[in-house]
Design a protein around this motif. Sequence first.
Motif, mmCIF file in Angstrom:
data_model
loop_
_atom_site.group_PDB
_atom_site.id
_atom_site.type_symbol
_atom_site.label_atom_id
_atom_site.label_comp_id
_atom_site.label_asym_id
_atom_site.label_seq_id
_atom_site.Cartn_x
_atom_site.Cartn_y
_atom_site.Cartn_z
ATOM 1 N N ALA A 1 41.310 36.879 43.587
ATOM 2 C CA ALA A 1 40.270 35.937 43.997
ATOM 3 C C ALA A 1 40.934 34.594 44.267
ATOM 4 O O ALA A 1 41.403 33.938 43.335
ATOM 5 C CB ALA A 1 39.201 35.811 42.924
ATOM 6 N N ILE A 2 40.997 34.200 45.534
ATOM 7 C CA ILE A 2 41.621 32.937 45.934
ATOM 8 C C ILE A 2 40.592 32.144 46.724
ATOM 9 O O ILE A 2 40.092 32.616 47.741
ATOM 10 C CB ILE A 2 42.880 33.173 46.774
ATOM 11 N N SER B 1 42.726 33.403 41.004
ATOM 12 C CA SER B 1 42.940 34.330 39.894
ATOM 13 C C SER B 1 43.456 35.636 40.479
ATOM 14 O O SER B 1 42.778 36.269 41.298
ATOM 15 C CB SER B 1 41.640 34.564 39.117
ATOM 16 N N VAL B 2 44.654 36.024 40.097
ATOM 17 C CA VAL B 2 45.301 37.224 40.611
ATOM 18 C C VAL B 2 45.761 38.064 39.431
ATOM 19 O O VAL B 2 46.443 37.563 38.537
ATOM 20 C CB VAL B 2 46.499 36.881 41.522
ATOM 21 N N ASN B 3 45.387 39.327 39.437
ATOM 22 C CA ASN B 3 45.782 40.220 38.350
ATOM 23 C C ASN B 3 46.051 41.599 38.925
ATOM 24 O O ASN B 3 45.123 42.322 39.291
ATOM 25 C CB ASN B 3 44.692 40.284 37.281
ATOM 26 N N THR B 4 47.325 41.938 39.059
ATOM 27 C CA THR B 4 47.732 43.254 39.529
ATOM 28 C C THR B 4 48.659 43.862 38.490
ATOM 29 O O THR B 4 48.890 43.288 37.425
ATOM 30 C CB THR B 4 48.445 43.164 40.891
ATOM 31 N N ALA C 1 29.765 17.088 47.797
ATOM 32 C CA ALA C 1 29.580 18.364 48.486
ATOM 33 C C ALA C 1 30.928 19.040 48.638
ATOM 34 O O ALA C 1 31.941 18.383 48.906
ATOM 35 C CB ALA C 1 28.932 18.155 49.855
ATOM 36 N N ARG C 2 30.966 20.355 48.437
ATOM 37 C CA ARG C 2 32.197 21.135 48.539
ATOM 38 C C ARG C 2 31.992 22.288 49.511
ATOM 39 O O ARG C 2 30.976 22.986 49.458
ATOM 40 C CB ARG C 2 32.604 21.675 47.173
ATOM 41 N N TYR C 3 32.994 22.499 50.385
ATOM 42 C CA TYR C 3 32.980 23.657 51.278
ATOM 43 C C TYR C 3 34.125 24.575 50.883
ATOM 44 O O TYR C 3 35.285 24.177 50.852
ATOM 45 C CB TYR C 3 33.134 23.248 52.746
ATOM 46 N N GLN C 4 33.773 25.817 50.568
ATOM 47 C CA GLN C 4 34.760 26.799 50.122
ATOM 48 C C GLN C 4 35.073 27.766 51.257
ATOM 49 O O GLN C 4 34.164 28.344 51.854
ATOM 50 C CB GLN C 4 34.218 27.559 48.909
#
Length: 538
Positions: free
Chosen positions: A34-35, A67-70, A534-537
């Motif tokens: 999840a980036i 969050s990266v989990n491999t 305000a935030r744009y993702q």
Amino acid sequence: MIIRITGAAMIAALLAATPSAAQDRDGGGKRHVAIAPYIELSQVLTWDSVSDDVLTYTSAAAGVDASVNTQRVTVNISARYEHQFTYDNRQSDADILSGLANAQLRVTRGLSIEAGGIATRTRNDIRGAAPIFFGNDNSNVSNVYSAYVGPSFATGRGPIFINGGYRFAYTKVTEPGPTGIAPGSPRIDYFDDSKIHLATLSTGFKSGTVAPFGMTLSGGWTREDQGQLGGRFEGLYGRGDIVMPLSRTVAVVGGVGYEKITSSARDPLLDTAGDPVIDRNGRFVTDPASPRRIAYRTDGIYWDAGVLWRPSPRTQFEARVGRRYGSWSYTGSFSYAPTPSVGVQVAVYDQVETFGGQLQRGLRGLPKEFTQTRDLLAQQFSGCTFGTTGGGATGACLNSVFQSVSNATYRSRGIDGTVSLTRGESQIGFGAGYANRKLYAPQSPGIVIYGVTDESYYAQLFYSTRLGPRTTLSGDVFANYYDSGLAPGILSLGATGSLSRSFGRLGTSLSVGAYTFSQDGQQDQTQAQALVGARYQF
């Protein structure tokens, strides 16, 4: 700049390795990636009780939460760059970098490369102003950047285990703004940067394998070189520990070892009046003719003994008492996780170290999966950081590290405790502690902190809940008390609240906060702030 480039390159390399690692599904490992990069625009309104001024500034920011989990790669990062545009001649624009990151690359079975870093803002001089909102106010505030990287290995076969690792760490602190200390107070040198090398190795066996008792032999070496006054800290230790079970849940523990610690620095250059010469950044200028002077030295045997209680895998208590650093020493820990959503952790510590070393120790003790907050008025990773769940990832506090920034070597003693509770869409975190530091510095002209003891008390309460599928409410309450040993104590109190709502990729937030700090002989200072953004993702 060095730390920013190093940290960015490290994270980029690990993220680049993620796709190939994620395709390796042998063993049925789970894959989670999840980036979320974003851009944000905010307007901030501030009111100050001393000047009775109402000021405003605009904040433009860009950041990423990942969050990266491999099977081979684990990364957690929250990083943000912000530029503040002011509209008042008495203030200037500011650039702020904040973030927290940790990463692990599993190279082979038992061998991994670990890295982590932090960027935050903190008060510098323990005698001075104690702001909590580190927005556009730079009074006694410094930027802190720190990162570490290195390999670690652990054997998992047979009765004998072997563990080891190496860490290289770098810490950089910028000079603070006006500290707000009383006129005529003695000058204290400002920390610049430090490089740390740390190597550890241990071997042994668990109780019930080779013998009824367990044994561990361990050793370590650390070296820190500071950029200010040629500061140097070097430590070497070796020790043996035994665990003797008395029952299924209780064991006695004990250890004895040898350690050698030497801390030294050079004299500051003095002017004709006998005062230290200051460079343009407010730091002492090193006297090129000065010999190296000892600030702290210990060389000899130390020991400790105690009890270990482990009634279940969810509960553990350990307490030790011994002789170290020429006096009695007390250490211990307690952890309790009755369910995966509830956790309690307490630690009692006693160690001779430096600001750079203590920051690295605290950074590695933070939860790997941590709560990311959108409340920009709250402490950004300089206070308590809580895990995303309870259990073994409760959280940890860096207040004892950031009570002030010092070039000195010091003996740090204290207690830290955190509690984390997750219920459905709500999370509660509480952290509190006490820190005591006795500072050691060469008895050189212009150095006033030799033998000074400073201390702090701190507490923080965090709450977050979802009011619906797109709305989140969060809040923080914190209190700090600082006693520098050189000036009257300072009490600071603060509270913030934030409401955010998402509309697809676009999100909005509203935050309010108030804080105050007081010191005997000084005028109390109260400040209130409000933010809409305000935030744009992407």
